[in-house]
Motif scaffolding. Structure first.
Motif, PDB file in Angstrom:
ATOM      1  N   THR A  41       0.831  -1.210   0.000  1.00 36.96           N
ATOM      2  CA  THR A  41       0.000   0.000   0.000  1.00 36.96           C
ATOM      3  C   THR A  41       0.861   1.253   0.000  1.00 36.96           C
ATOM      4  O   THR A  41       0.576   2.226  -0.721  1.00 36.96           O
ATOM      5  CB  THR A  41      -0.912  -0.014   1.232  1.00 36.96           C
ATOM      6  N   PHE A  42       1.942   1.246   0.770  1.00 35.43           N
ATOM      7  CA  PHE A  42       2.837   2.408   0.783  1.00 35.43           C
ATOM      8  C   PHE A  42       3.485   2.619  -0.588  1.00 35.43           C
ATOM      9  O   PHE A  42       3.578   3.763  -1.079  1.00 35.43           O
ATOM     10  CB  PHE A  42       3.918   2.211   1.850  1.00 35.43           C
ATOM     11  N   LEU A  43       3.926   1.538  -1.239  1.00 37.58           N
ATOM     12  CA  LEU A  43       4.563   1.681  -2.556  1.00 37.58           C
ATOM     13  C   LEU A  43       3.581   2.210  -3.587  1.00 37.58           C
ATOM     14  O   LEU A  43       3.952   3.010  -4.468  1.00 37.58           O
ATOM     15  CB  LEU A  43       5.140   0.335  -3.004  1.00 37.58           C
ATOM     16  N   VAL A  44       2.310   1.765  -3.534  1.00 36.86           N
ATOM     17  CA  VAL A  44       1.317   2.278  -4.479  1.00 36.86           C
ATOM     18  C   VAL A  44       1.154   3.782  -4.309  1.00 36.86           C
ATOM     19  O   VAL A  44       1.164   4.560  -5.272  1.00 36.86           O
ATOM     20  CB  VAL A  44      -0.022   1.550  -4.285  1.00 36.86           C
ATOM     21  N   LEU A  45       1.016   4.240  -3.039  1.00 36.51           N
ATOM     22  CA  LEU A  45       0.860   5.676  -2.801  1.00 36.51           C
ATOM     23  C   LEU A  45       2.111   6.445  -3.209  1.00 36.51           C
ATOM     24  O   LEU A  45       2.019   7.572  -3.718  1.00 36.51           O
ATOM     25  CB  LEU A  45       0.556   5.916  -1.310  1.00 36.51           C
ATOM     26  N   ALA A  46       3.288   5.830  -3.029  1.00 36.62           N
ATOM     27  CA  ALA A  46       4.538   6.524  -3.378  1.00 36.62           C
ATOM     28  C   ALA A  46       4.735   6.593  -4.889  1.00 36.62           C
ATOM     29  O   ALA A  46       5.108   7.634  -5.430  1.00 36.62           O
ATOM     30  CB  ALA A  46       5.721   5.823  -2.717  1.00 36.62           C
ATOM     31  N   LEU A  47       4.477   5.483  -5.602  1.00 32.80           N
ATOM     32  CA  LEU A  47       4.695   5.476  -7.046  1.00 32.80           C
ATOM     33  C   LEU A  47       3.715   6.393  -7.768  1.00 32.80           C
ATOM     34  O   LEU A  47       4.045   6.977  -8.807  1.00 32.80           O
ATOM     35  CB  LEU A  47       4.584   4.053  -7.592  1.00 32.80           C
ATOM     36  N   LEU A  64       4.028   7.304  10.019  1.00 31.01           N
ATOM     37  CA  LEU A  64       4.102   6.654  11.334  1.00 31.01           C
ATOM     38  C   LEU A  64       3.102   5.503  11.405  1.00 31.01           C
ATOM     39  O   LEU A  64       3.404   4.439  11.981  1.00 31.01           O
ATOM     40  CB  LEU A  64       3.818   7.683  12.429  1.00 31.01           C
ATOM     41  N   GLY A  65       1.897   5.699  10.853  1.00 39.98           N
ATOM     42  CA  GLY A  65       0.916   4.623  10.873  1.00 39.98           C
ATOM     43  C   GLY A  65       1.385   3.418  10.083  1.00 39.98           C
ATOM     44  O   GLY A  65       1.246   2.274  10.529  1.00 39.98           O
ATOM     45  N   PHE A  66       1.976   3.692   8.911  1.00 37.37           N
ATOM     46  CA  PHE A  66       2.527   2.585   8.135  1.00 37.37           C
ATOM     47  C   PHE A  66       3.628   1.865   8.914  1.00 37.37           C
ATOM     48  O   PHE A  66       3.698   0.637   8.933  1.00 37.37           O
ATOM     49  CB  PHE A  66       3.073   3.101   6.805  1.00 37.37           C
ATOM     50  N   GLY A  67       4.486   2.643   9.561  1.00 36.77           N
ATOM     51  CA  GLY A  67       5.573   2.026  10.320  1.00 36.77           C
ATOM     52  C   GLY A  67       5.085   1.189  11.479  1.00 36.77           C
ATOM     53  O   GLY A  67       5.560   0.061  11.714  1.00 36.77           O
ATOM     54  N   THR A  69       2.090  -0.194  11.907  1.00 36.86           N
ATOM     55  CA  THR A  69       1.386  -1.378  11.404  1.00 36.86           C
ATOM     56  C   THR A  69       2.379  -2.425  10.923  1.00 36.86           C
ATOM     57  O   THR A  69       2.198  -3.631  11.147  1.00 36.86           O
ATOM     58  CB  THR A  69       0.451  -0.977  10.268  1.00 36.86           C
ATOM     59  N   PHE A  70       3.442  -1.955  10.284  1.00 31.08           N
ATOM     60  CA  PHE A  70       4.439  -2.901   9.796  1.00 31.08           C
ATOM     61  C   PHE A  70       5.138  -3.608  10.958  1.00 31.08           C
ATOM     62  O   PHE A  70       5.375  -4.818  10.910  1.00 31.08           O
ATOM     63  CB  PHE A  70       5.451  -2.159   8.934  1.00 31.08           C
ATOM     64  N   VAL A  71       5.448  -2.883  12.022  1.00 28.48           N
ATOM     65  CA  VAL A  71       6.100  -3.505  13.187  1.00 28.48           C
ATOM     66  C   VAL A  71       5.185  -4.531  13.825  1.00 28.48           C
ATOM     67  O   VAL A  71       5.613  -5.641  14.211  1.00 28.48           O
ATOM     68  CB  VAL A  71       6.496  -2.410  14.191  1.00 28.48           C
ATOM     69  N   ILE A  72       3.881  -4.210  13.943  1.00 30.31           N
ATOM     70  CA  ILE A  72       2.941  -5.170  14.536  1.00 30.31           C
ATOM     71  C   ILE A  72       2.846  -6.422  13.675  1.00 30.31           C
ATOM     72  O   ILE A  72       2.816  -7.545  14.170  1.00 30.31           O
ATOM     73  CB  ILE A  72       1.568  -4.493  14.691  1.00 30.31           C
ATOM     74  N   ALA A  73       2.811  -6.221  12.396  1.00 26.84           N
ATOM     75  CA  ALA A  73       2.720  -7.376  11.509  1.00 26.84           C
ATOM     76  C   ALA A  73       3.968  -8.245  11.598  1.00 26.84           C
ATOM     77  O   ALA A  73       3.879  -9.472  11.575  1.00 26.84           O
ATOM     78  CB  ALA A  73       2.504  -6.900  10.071  1.00 26.84           C
TER      79      ALA A  73
END
Length: 816
Positions: A41-47, A64-67, A69-73
């Motif tokens: 999802t982050f790459l789609v928004l970035a590209l 921060l939310g992406f970060g 969520t990624f740590v929890i995952a």
């Protein structure tokens, strides 16, 4: 046996390890889906460059939310990261292999108590059956297991968005990722979040394509001067600035997120675009100057046989010469008094131009006076280049008729001293009262009377100038009849047609000018013939037959030029018309039939020589054939004997080799005379000479049979040469068409003994005119040109095409 009993899994250790790896993948991969979904999802928004559009704090919060969520995952992955044991590995292999009764587990089992002999035999038989069942074991491919973690199939949508985003980002993907990872925390969208598009369009006359400047380019970009720059910035709230060396300008705001600016590049070495004190892009540039054109005389200006001024010039420019003119100043006259005449160019925007122009200045009062001529070339920027001045005497028309000379003398007197108009009027009155001296021409009578009355009644400068022109036209009428007017009209139409072709005028205008030029040419030739009938003493005698020009020659050239212009080959049409003008300017009169009689006499002598040579070669061929037959009969009568030869059997051959050599020498002499008198030597004569040489060698060896083939070839080539020579003479002497009357001869430059076409070019051996002077396209080339032109017109009518492509097509249609 000891090892197998101690470790029952030893035979399957590799399979068990692979099964453990497959089980580990099936456990970890579904657990990684949440983390991969966050990254995707982050790459789609970035590209798609969406994150830089958000306010700085919201951008940072999303990161921060992406970060988080990624740590929890990732933490969830570590919790589920448990390595499978041998029991699970054995069970996977049994399920993948479709084994019943769990044979791998059975082989790993041990009895709980000691067995009696009968039970031990039963246990051993059970193990053997289980071992036999494990001969074909399979591990199977690991299952992704994402269906349970992603029941809605969002992974497919995420993969498609990633692919589309990568295509959209292209080479800008690094910058977009950098902008997505660096949120602006100082308020507003930063300059680094903006996208920049910048184009440089060279001037149209350069013919160069637009350039798209890519950020990060380190090579120096060469840009023609006067190029148009267009820059657009998308993103950010601060107005960007365009800086060229020390000068800068702000972009114009289209809306809150888009900015645009335009500039004309004439100088500078560094081009920068800055937004909010941040450099968006920078390029080293080099402005290529447009140097002034250069021009020089290719040949000194000279007068043609018809008193026109011929100017040969060559000009060059970086991107194309736009116009050329000649400026004439009278030696010792006022500097502001000049004659400016335009010289037509052979095309548009030519970087190298070489042409010849003709100008009739005999009516001008300066005719016959020393003048200075300077050529001036102009390019698209208006820059000019001048040639070195040339001093000449302006061509002057020489009049032979006494009345015409008297009128011109009075005209000169009026030009030198306008106050002498009364005396000039009296002289004109005396000339008018002698109509028998000018063939009782009513037009001449009225012209003299009108000039006389205007000189007596009007004394203003304008009236005197009009009387000077009237006297000139009257003198031409006395001297040449209607020929001078026809010649003037012909020159005018030639100039208009050349200008129309050079400026890509519409086809309708080209066709109209072609028709008018054809009519003017007919009137000129008719007037030329009438003038020759009235003044036979003016005919040129004698005239070289190689310079003969017929009316059909002129008609063919004009028809070919019309066809080329109609098919779009206008450059070739201009060259052909220029050659036609060159020929007409150097045309001289000749008595009808005089040229044909001279050429016919020489041609008849050559034809008689060829026929005599063919008869003698035929006689020699017959002797060789008879000698061969006699030799064959002699050999048959002496069957079985050795050493019989044709020399004894063919005594009547005599000195056949010497006779054949004599014929070959006669042919060589004839070829020499053909070259000297007519220029071309027909190719079959060369082949006949080689065949005669082969026949001579065979006859020298006393082998008449071997000489028959070369002698036959020589005779065939002589007959072919005679046919070609007869056809060539018919074309040259105008016998192919009774309407193909001799017009005159050209004298544009000294001629040698080589045969010439009506344009003065040496003809090839097959009688064609094309020697590379004018490149005339063949039919295939013309057909391709027509197809390309039709396709361009079709695409120009498809208005749904991009605007840039339509503009390019319109420029092509204007140019061609």
């Amino acid at each position: 046996m000891t090892d197998r009993s101690s470790d029952p899994d030893a035979p399957f250790v590799m399979r068990l390890r692979l099964a453990c790896a497959a089980l580990l993948w099936e456990r970890v991969w579904p657990a990684c889906w949440p983390a991969l979904a966050v990254i995707g999802t982050f790459l789609v928004l970035a590209l798609f460059d969406l994150l830089p559009l958000l306010p700085g704090m919201l951008h940072a919060a999303l990161l921060l939310g992406f970060g988080a969520t990624f740590v929890i995952a990732v933490a969830a992955i570590t919790r589920r990261l448990a390595f499978p044991d041998r029991y699970a590995a054995r069970r996977r292999i049994e399920q993948a292999s479709g084994l019943e009764h769990r044979p791998l587990q059975a082989l790993a089992d041990r009895p709980g108590t000691a067995l009696d002999p009968q039970a031990a035999r039963l246990w051993q038989a059970h193990r053997q059956r289980m071992a036999a069942a494990t001969r074909r074991l399979r591990i199977g491919l690991p299952a992704a297991g994402l269906a349970g973690s992603d029941p809605w199939g969002l992974r497919a949508l995420l993969a498609m968005l990633l692919l589309i985003g990568a295509v959209d980002a292209g080479a800008d993907w690094r910058d977009r990722l950098a902008r997505a990872l660096t949120p602006p925390l100082s308020g507003g969208s930063p300059a680094s979040a903006a996208s920049l598009d910048i184009w440089v369009t060279p001037p149209e006359y350069t013919g160069l394509p637009p350039q798209f400047l890519r950020p990060g380019t380190t090579e120096t970009i060469r840009i023609p001067t006067q190029s148009a720059l267009l820059a657009q910035v998308h993103g950010g709230t601060a107005a960007p600035r365009l800086a060229i060396d020390g000068e800068s300008r702000d972009f114009d705001a289209i809306d809150k997120q888009n900015f645009r600016t335009a500039a004309t590049l004439t100088s500078g070495k560094q081009l920068k675009v800055v937004q909010a004190d941040t450099l968006l892009a920078s390029w080293p540039i080099e402005i290529i100057p447009d140097n002034p054109p250069k021009i020089a005389f290719a040949k000194p200006p000279a007068a043609t046989p018809r008193a026109a001024l011929r100017i040969d010039f060559q000009a060059s420019d970086d991107y194309g010469v736009e116009s050329v003119k000649a400026v004439i100043r009278r030696k010792g006259g006022k500097p502001e008094e000049t004659i400016e005449i335009e010289a037509p160019l052979p095309g548009l925007h030519l970087k190298e131009a070489q042409a010849t122009s003709y100008h009739d200045l005999t009516p001008h009062p300066w005719a016959g006076l020393p003048v200075e001529i300077r050529l001036i070339a102009t390019d698209a920027l208006g820059q000019t280049g001048e040639s070195e001045p040339v001093q000449i005497k302006l061509p002057e028309r020489l009049f032979n008729h006494p009345i015409a000379r008297a009128i011109i003398d009075q005209r000169k007197e009026l030009v030198i001293d306008p106050g002498s108009r009364a005396a000039v009027a009296d002289t004109l009155s005396d000339l008018r009262e002698r109509p028998n001296l000018y063939r009782d021409d009513a037009i001449v009578f009225l012209g003299l009377r009108l000039a006389e009355e205007r000189l007596r009644l009007n004394d203003d400068v304008k009236s005197i100038a009009e009387v000077e022109q009237l006297l000139w036209d009257t003198a031409l009428r006395v001297e040449d009849g209607a020929m001078s007017l026809a010649e003037r009209e012909l020159r005018r139409l030639q100039q208009e047609l050349q200008d129309a072709l050079a400026k890509n005028a519409p086809d309708e205008e080209i066709d109209r000018l072609m028709r008018e030029l054809q009519q003017a040419l007919d009137r000129y030739l008719q007037a030329l013939a009438e003038n020759l009938a009235r003044n036979p003493e003016q005919a040129e005698q004698p005239i070289d037959p190689s310079r003969i020009v017929t009316s059909r020659d002129l008609q063919r050239m004009l028809d070919r030029a019309r066809e080329l212009a109609r098919d779009g080959a206008r450059d070739q049409a201009r060259q052909l018309l220029s050659q036609l003008q060159n020929m007409l300017e150097n045309l001289r009169m000749a008595k009808p039939g005089e040229m044909s009689q001279r050429g016919s006499s020489q041609a008849q002598q050559m034809m008689r020589g060829m026929h005599d040579l063919m008869q003698r070669q035929q006689q020699l061929l017959d002797r060789s054939f008879r000698a061969q037959q006699q030799g064959q009969q002699g050999r048959m009568g002496q069957r079985g004997q050795q050493g019989g030869n044709q020399q004894d059997a063919t005594p009547e051959m005599g000195d056949a080799a010497g006779q054949q050599e004599g014929l070959r020498r006669m042919l060589g002499e004839m070829m020499r005379r053909l070259g000297d008198g007519f220029g071309d030597i027909p190719e079959p004569l060369g082949r006949a000479e080689r065949a005669m040489r082969d026949a001579t060698e065979a006859l020298q060896r006393r082998q008449p049979g071997e000489a028959i083939g070369p002698q036959t070839e020589a005779l065939d080539q002589l007959q072919q040469a005679a046919r070609e020579f007869a056809q060539q003479m018919q074309r040259r002497l105008g016998r192919g068409n009774p309407d193909d009357n001799d017009v005159g001869a050209t004298d544009s430059e000294p001629r040698d003994q080589v045969e010439r076409d009506p344009l003065g070019r040496p003809m090839s051996n097959n009688g064609t005119f094309d020697q590379g002077d004018v490149k005339i396209p063949d039919q295939n080339t013309l057909q391709k040109a027509r197809e390309i032109l039709d396709e361009l017109r079709r695409r120009a009518g498809e208005r749904f095409r991009p605007e840039m492509e339509l503009d390019y097509i319109e420029r092509l249609l204007k140019r061609f």
